[in-house]
Structures are given as structure tokens and as C-alpha cells.
Design a protein around this motif. Structure first.
Motif, PDB file in Angstrom:
ATOM      1  N   LEU A   1     -25.305 -42.248  -2.909  1.00  0.00           N
ATOM      2  CA  LEU A   1     -26.682 -42.707  -2.969  1.00  0.00           C
ATOM      3  C   LEU A   1     -26.742 -43.981  -3.794  1.00  0.00           C
ATOM      4  N   GLU A   2     -27.511 -44.949  -3.340  1.00  0.00           N
ATOM      5  CA  GLU A   2     -27.718 -46.175  -4.103  1.00  0.00           C
ATOM      6  C   GLU A   2     -29.126 -46.168  -4.674  1.00  0.00           C
ATOM      7  N   VAL A   3     -29.233 -46.464  -5.959  1.00  0.00           N
ATOM      8  CA  VAL A   3     -30.532 -46.537  -6.625  1.00  0.00           C
ATOM      9  C   VAL A   3     -30.642 -47.886  -7.321  1.00  0.00           C
ATOM     10  N   ALA A   4     -31.859 -48.279  -7.615  1.00  0.00           N
ATOM     11  CA  ALA A   4     -32.069 -49.520  -8.359  1.00  0.00           C
ATOM     12  C   ALA A   4     -32.028 -49.207  -9.852  1.00  0.00           C
ATOM     13  N   CYS A   5     -31.300 -50.012 -10.598  1.00  0.00           N
ATOM     14  CA  CYS A   5     -31.263 -49.866 -12.054  1.00  0.00           C
ATOM     15  C   CYS A   5     -32.700 -49.971 -12.564  1.00  0.00           C
ATOM     16  N   PRO A   6     -33.155 -49.019 -13.360  1.00  0.00           N
ATOM     17  CA  PRO A   6     -34.535 -49.057 -13.842  1.00  0.00           C
ATOM     18  C   PRO A   6     -34.858 -50.295 -14.682  1.00  0.00           C
ATOM     19  N   GLN A   7     -33.844 -50.936 -15.218  1.00  0.00           N
ATOM     20  CA  GLN A   7     -34.079 -52.077 -16.079  1.00  0.00           C
ATOM     21  C   GLN A   7     -34.040 -53.401 -15.322  1.00  0.00           C
TER      22      GLN A   7
ATOM     23  N   LYS B   1     -30.865 -54.000 -10.204  1.00  0.00           N
ATOM     24  CA  LYS B   1     -29.610 -54.169  -9.467  1.00  0.00           C
ATOM     25  C   LYS B   1     -29.261 -52.835  -8.802  1.00  0.00           C
ATOM     26  N   LYS B   2     -28.717 -52.881  -7.591  1.00  0.00           N
ATOM     27  CA  LYS B   2     -28.321 -51.655  -6.880  1.00  0.00           C
ATOM     28  C   LYS B   2     -27.121 -51.018  -7.571  1.00  0.00           C
ATOM     29  N   VAL B   3     -27.199 -49.707  -7.761  1.00  0.00           N
ATOM     30  CA  VAL B   3     -26.155 -48.953  -8.445  1.00  0.00           C
ATOM     31  C   VAL B   3     -25.831 -47.723  -7.615  1.00  0.00           C
ATOM     32  N   GLU B   4     -24.539 -47.432  -7.442  1.00  0.00           N
ATOM     33  CA  GLU B   4     -24.157 -46.195  -6.758  1.00  0.00           C
ATOM     34  C   GLU B   4     -24.321 -45.032  -7.729  1.00  0.00           C
ATOM     35  N   TRP B   5     -25.000 -43.986  -7.275  1.00  0.00           N
ATOM     36  CA  TRP B   5     -25.212 -42.789  -8.085  1.00  0.00           C
ATOM     37  C   TRP B   5     -23.973 -41.920  -7.940  1.00  0.00           C
ATOM     38  N   ARG B   6     -23.044 -42.090  -8.897  1.00  0.00           N
ATOM     39  CA  ARG B   6     -21.791 -41.331  -8.868  1.00  0.00           C
ATOM     40  C   ARG B   6     -21.526 -40.728 -10.239  1.00  0.00           C
ATOM     41  N   GLU B   7     -20.846 -39.601 -10.238  1.00  0.00           N
ATOM     42  CA  GLU B   7     -20.550 -38.912 -11.493  1.00  0.00           C
ATOM     43  C   GLU B   7     -19.680 -39.742 -12.421  1.00  0.00           C
TER      44      GLU B   7
ATOM     45  N   PRO C   1     -20.898 -43.653 -16.114  1.00  0.00           N
ATOM     46  CA  PRO C   1     -21.450 -43.059 -17.334  1.00  0.00           C
ATOM     47  C   PRO C   1     -22.839 -43.585 -17.689  1.00  0.00           C
ATOM     48  N   TYR C   2     -23.289 -44.662 -17.028  1.00  0.00           N
ATOM     49  CA  TYR C   2     -24.573 -45.266 -17.370  1.00  0.00           C
ATOM     50  C   TYR C   2     -25.679 -44.923 -16.375  1.00  0.00           C
ATOM     51  N   ARG C   3     -25.368 -44.161 -15.336  1.00  0.00           N
ATOM     52  CA  ARG C   3     -26.373 -43.906 -14.305  1.00  0.00           C
ATOM     53  C   ARG C   3     -27.633 -43.322 -14.900  1.00  0.00           C
ATOM     54  N   PRO C   4     -28.785 -43.697 -14.496  1.00  0.00           N
ATOM     55  CA  PRO C   4     -29.118 -44.528 -13.354  1.00  0.00           C
ATOM     56  C   PRO C   4     -29.050 -46.028 -13.638  1.00  0.00           C
ATOM     57  N   PHE C   5     -28.588 -46.409 -14.820  1.00  0.00           N
ATOM     58  CA  PHE C   5     -28.502 -47.823 -15.169  1.00  0.00           C
ATOM     59  C   PHE C   5     -27.211 -48.419 -14.649  1.00  0.00           C
TER      60      PHE C   5
END
Length: 76
Positions: A8-14, A17-23, A26-30
Motif C-alpha cells: 500500500l502506498e500512503v502520503a507522508c502526513p508531513q 511524499k508517497k511512502v510504501e506502507w511496509r513493516e 520504521p518511520y511509517r506512515p512518515f
């Protein structure tokens, strides 16, 4: 990789920028530690807050308890 296997790709809340939601992120969702710390700082200084009733301070709580105790004693 097929679409169903792609993370899943999410936008960094800050920074958005697109970020892959992966375990292993360590910074997800950032997207980075920097964005995570900026967000944490915003919560700490009160820039981010959850809408609702203002919190009661200790004086208000003490007054509420005293009123309740007086009401209880008046009933007896």
C-alpha cells in the motif's frame, strides 16, 4: 509484482511524499525520521490537537469533588 502483491502506498502526513506502507519502514506512515520528528514537535507545542472540550485543570477537578461531597452530605 502484481497489483494485489504491491505494498500500500500512503502520503507522508508531513510532506505528502508517497511512502510504501511496509513493516520494515520504521518511520511509517512518515517518509523519514525528519518528518516524524517535525510532526511530534507539532503535537508537543500544541499546533496539532484533537478537537473537543478543553481539559479540566486540578483546581476545577477539586472544586467539582468538593461540590459532590457537599451534595452527598446534604442528602444524609
Amino acid at each position: 509484482m502484481t497489483d494485489s502483491n504491491r505494498p500500500l502506498e500512503v502520503a507522508c502526513p508531513q510532506c505528502r511524499k508517497k511512502v510504501e506502507w511496509r513493516e520494515d519502514n520504521p518511520y511509517r506512515p512518515f517518509c523519514s525520521e525528519r518528518c516524524r520528528l517535525i510532526d511530534l514537535g507539532a503535537w508537543a507545542d500544541g499546533s496539532h490537537r484533537i478537537a473537543g472540550e478543553p481539559a479540566m485543570d486540578e483546581t476545577e477537578i477539586d472544586e467539582m469533588i468538593m461540590r459532590a461531597e457537599r451534595a452527598f452530605q446534604d442528602e444524609q
